[in-house]
Design an enzyme around this catalytic site. Structure first.
Site, short mmCIF file in Angstrom:
data_model
loop_
_atom_site.label_atom_id
_atom_site.label_comp_id
_atom_site.label_asym_id
_atom_site.label_seq_id
_atom_site.Cartn_x
_atom_site.Cartn_y
_atom_site.Cartn_z
N HIS A 28 3.60 -2.25 3.16
CA HIS A 28 3.73 -0.84 2.53
C HIS A 28 5.00 -0.55 2.07
CE1 HIS A 28 0.31 -0.69 5.68
NE2 HIS A 28 -0.03 0.30 4.95
N ASP B 182 0.84 -1.28 -0.08
CA ASP B 182 0.08 0.01 0.03
C ASP B 182 0.91 1.41 -0.01
OD1 ASP B 182 -2.14 -1.79 0.18
OD2 ASP B 182 -2.97 -0.66 2.01
#
Length: 296
Positions: free
Chosen positions: A264, A119
């Site tokens: 992430h 992400d």
């Protein structure tokens, strides 16, 4: 960590076998029963952090892709249109049903597969290293991109697509969708999808709400835009930078067959995440897991 010749050979066999094994569709599971509402998403995401397989109504990927297979670092796994050749008109998408728009938290627990998702990128400090690492192990991942970052780094967005990874929508500014109006949510999603389509020639078909915070409004908008919603079942909270060993331990303890792992590659200092990926990816491959991603 010392890796024996036997382990290396086994890893290569697992990667090579990934495409044929995962060519068949793998079922996805939603955390909601037929009568459950979107307010259950936050609690379900928290429960999924422990790696539990969440029950609910089964659904399917449109198709399932396996490992890319080991490839030289200089090659591109899947060609993507260049910026100059990307189409200017949006393709027509199908409006999804309420059942199809329910967030998916895990894949079929009967298959030894894992979906790796990243992400908040792209980030030129960390995304290129992640891409090289994924190519080293022949892994196809899903990148949930923020529009504000994607517009600043279009070449990096194209590189993600060129290497065969799945490009997905993570809003334009990473807001809490629960506090936005229908028009604001639609703007966040449409701007991002339009940009990603213009940049790569691929229309995003999957969406992840920032923080996993969906709302009734956002679920309706994603259904209207033909975007399916993907959550996760393993959350090592790498965004909080708890330490490389903590991230690694949380992933390895949480992963089960059918897990969707949240990591992430953007949004801050992601050096711990990169270091953790270098450690846990070969361990999962040596344990017999294959990596998959939804189709474009």
């Amino acid at each position: 960590m010392q890796i024996t010749r036997k382990s290396r050979s086994r890893r290569l066999l697992l990667v090579a076998a990934g495409m044929s094994l995962l060519g068949a569709a793998a079922g996805c599971r939603s955390p909601f029963g037929e009568d459950a509402g979107p307010s259950a998403t936050a609690d379900a995401a928290a429960a999924g952090a422990d790696g539990a397989v969440l029950a609910g109504s089964p659904s399917q990927w449109a198709e399932t892709s396996g490992s890319l297979g080991a490839a030289p670092a200089t090659s591109s796994a899947v060609p993507s249109p260049s910026a100059s050749s990307a189409p200017s008109a949006q393709p027509v998408h199908r409006v999804l049903t309420a059942a199809e728009s329910k967030p998916v938290y895990d894949l079929d627990p009967g298959r030894r597969v894992v979906a790796l998702t990243l992400d908040d990128g792209p980030d030129p400090r960390y995304t290129p290293t992640v891409l090289d690492l994924l190519q080293q192990y022949g892994i196809r991942a899903t990148f949930f991109l923020i529009g504000e970052n994607a517009v600043e780094h279009p070449d990096l967005v194209r590189e993600i697509a060129d290497r065969g990874h799945h490009i997905a929508n993570h809003t334009w500014t990473h807001p809490d969708l629960r506090h936005l109006s229908e028009s604001q949510v639609r703007d966040e999603l449409e701007r991002t999808s339009d940009l990603l389509f213009r940049t790569t020639g691929r229309q995003p078909t999957w969406f992840r709400a920032p923080g996993g915070d969906w709302s009734e409004v956002s679920l309706q908008v994603t259904a209207d835009l033909g975007l399916r919603n993907m959550a996760w079942s393993v959350d090592p909270r790498d965004w909080a930078r708890p330490g490389t060993s903590v991230i690694t331990d949380r992933v390895l303890k949480g992963v089960r067959p059918g897990a969707i792992v949240l990591n992430h590659d953007g949004g801050g200092d992601r050096s711990q995440t990169v270091a953790a990926l270098k450690t846990y990816l070969p361990v999962l491959i040596d344990s017999g897991y294959f990596f998959t991603a939804p189709p474009d």
